[in-house]
Design an enzyme around this catalytic site. Structure first.
Site, PDB file in Angstrom:
ATOM      1  NE  ARG A 102      -3.889   0.661   2.050  1.00  0.00           N
ATOM      2  CZ  ARG A 102      -4.751   0.499   3.115  1.00  0.00           C
ATOM      3  NH1 ARG A 102      -4.932   1.215   3.817  1.00  0.00           N
ATOM      4  NH2 ARG A 102      -5.925  -0.190   1.930  1.00  0.00           N
ATOM      5  CG  HIS A 129      -8.239   0.178  -3.002  1.00  0.00           C
ATOM      6  ND1 HIS A 129      -7.679  -1.015  -2.695  1.00  0.00           N
ATOM      7  CD2 HIS A 129      -9.200  -0.057  -2.108  1.00  0.00           C
ATOM      8  CE1 HIS A 129      -8.384  -1.105  -2.007  1.00  0.00           C
ATOM      9  NE2 HIS A 129      -8.734  -0.478  -0.504  1.00  0.00           N
ATOM     10  CD  GLN A 132     -12.814  -2.112  -1.465  1.00  0.00           C
ATOM     11  OE1 GLN A 132     -11.938  -1.910  -0.876  1.00  0.00           O
ATOM     12  NE2 GLN A 132     -14.117  -3.194  -1.234  1.00  0.00           N
ATOM     13  CG  ASP A 223     -13.577   6.158  -0.999  1.00  0.00           C
ATOM     14  OD1 ASP A 223     -13.618   6.210   0.107  1.00  0.00           O
ATOM     15  OD2 ASP A 223     -12.564   6.223  -1.427  1.00  0.00           O
ATOM     16  CB  CYS A 262     -13.984   1.287   0.112  1.00  0.00           C
ATOM     17  SG  CYS A 262     -14.021   2.560   0.015  1.00  0.00           S
ATOM     18  NE  ARG A 290     -10.139  -5.748   0.220  1.00  0.00           N
ATOM     19  CZ  ARG A 290      -9.893  -5.039  -0.048  1.00  0.00           C
ATOM     20  NH1 ARG A 290     -10.236  -3.569   0.984  1.00  0.00           N
ATOM     21  NH2 ARG A 290      -7.653  -4.560   0.637  1.00  0.00           N
TER      22      ARG A 290
HETATM   23  N1  NVA Z   1      -9.895   6.365  -0.762  1.00  0.00           N
HETATM   24  C1  NVA Z   1      -9.487   6.394   0.740  1.00  0.00           C
HETATM   25  C2  NVA Z   1      -9.866   4.361   0.135  1.00  0.00           C
HETATM   26  C3  NVA Z   1      -9.610   4.117   1.844  1.00  0.00           C
HETATM   27  C4  NVA Z   1      -9.797   2.341   2.068  1.00  0.00           C
HETATM   28  C5  NVA Z   1      -8.526   6.522   0.829  1.00  0.00           C
HETATM   29  O1  NVA Z   1      -7.421   6.763  -0.703  1.00  0.00           O
HETATM   30  O2  NVA Z   1      -7.882   6.543   1.610  1.00  0.00           O
END
Ligand code: NVA
Length: 305
Positions: A102, A129, A132, A223, A262, A290
């Site tokens: 990540r 992502h 997800q 989101d 998400c 997931r």
């Molecule tokens: N758009 C959010 C997703 C978190 C799973 C972020 O990047 O923080």
């Protein structure tokens, strides 16, 4: 199916995505059959940003496949700070079989994939992502039976999650609508990629700033309005985004039977508690999937080697 990495949604064909979803459903139905699938394999999971679902679902998922996972958290700083990204990748490849990361920048993942010589999985970047989105389309397959021709509207901030949903949905033949406040649309580059994919699959893609376009939808998705690493002031965002909140009125107007998030959810901001807790909510099916979707990716990458 042979797959070298899982980096971005538009790098996979419809056939590859459908096979990953089908395999995820098979692992979910018969987990015991796969309890040794990663025996003797080590997966390094690196997180430059916080995580609940991704960290835990990878860790427990790898354990369920009989593999070993090693977590490297934010205490080590960002990749590329202490040493070159390509050297980190080459070191990891000396010991590990797969890297999950990540990161703040997609380019870091691309560099690791280029130099490490072992598969790299994108566990969220600034742009995508895909873990997800794969879990989401697996949840929609279970809920609606088929993805082809499904109407899904993402409403909120144009970000990594909406990019992945839009791209993967367009590959899979889902009619995707993305509605954001002005100035928060997906980039022209992302839209153009999704348009090409939608043309290939025969689905439609709608990009809008008008909340009235959220009609005739089966699924509404949202989101957070402020992603990790975004230092915009909450007050500025609230004023701009409140008309785009997912609430009971919007769900009724859209005619949608399912709502997705998400998580983490910011209740009474992008979604009301009432909608999030309703029986239309697929949020915890998404969370559960997931793990199964990621296990499908891990298995395919290990077998593809
Ligand atoms: N758009 C959010 C997703 C978190 C799973 C972020 O990047 O923080």
């Amino acid at each position: 199916m042979s797959l070298n990495h899982f980096l971005a949604d538009d790098l996979l064909s419809k056939q590859q995505l459908l096979a990953l979803i089908a395999q995820g459903l098979e692992i979910k139905a018969n987990p015991a059959k796969y309890s040794n699938a990663l025996a003797g394999k080590s997966v390094v999971t690196i997180f430059e940003k916080p995580s609940l679902r991704t960290h835990i679902s990878f860790d427990i998922g790898i354990n369920k496949l009989g593999g070993h996972s090693l977590y490297i958290g934010q205490q080590n700083g960002q990749l590329g700070e202490r040493e070159r990204v390509k050297d980190v990748a080459k070191n990891l490849a000396c010991w590990a079989d797969i890297v999950v990361a990540r990161v703040f920048k997609q380019s870091v993942l691309d560099e690791m994939a280029e130099h490490g010589g072992i598969p790299v999985i994108n566990a969220l970047s600034d742009l995508y992502h895909p873990c997800q989105a794969l879990a989401d389309y697996m949840a929609l397959t279970e809920t609606f039976g088929s993805l082809e021709g499904l109407n899904l509207a993402y409403i909120g901030d144009g970000n990594n999650v909406s990019n992945s949903l839009m791209l993967m949905g367009s590959v899979l033949g889902v009619n995707v609508t993305v509605i954001t406040p002005e100035g928060h649309e997906p980039t022209a580059d992302m839209i153009s990629k999704a348009q090409q994919l939608a043309a290939q699959s025969g689905s439609t893609l709608t990009i809008s700033t008008d909340i009235k376009d959220a009609e005739n939808q089966q699924v509404i998705y949202t989101d957070t309005w402020i992603s990790m690493g975004d230092d915009t002031k909450v007050a500025d965002i609230l004023a701009k985004f409140m008309p785009y909140q997912i609430n009971d009125e919007l769900m009724d107007k859209a005619g949608a039977s399912a709502v997705m998030h998400c998580q983490p959810a910011h209740l009474e901001q992008e979604i009301t508690t009432s909608v999030f807790d309703s029986d239309k909510s697929l949020a915890f099916l998404q969370a559960e999937n997931r793990m199964w979707a990621q296990n499908s990716v891990l298995l395919t990458l290990v077998n593809g080697k």
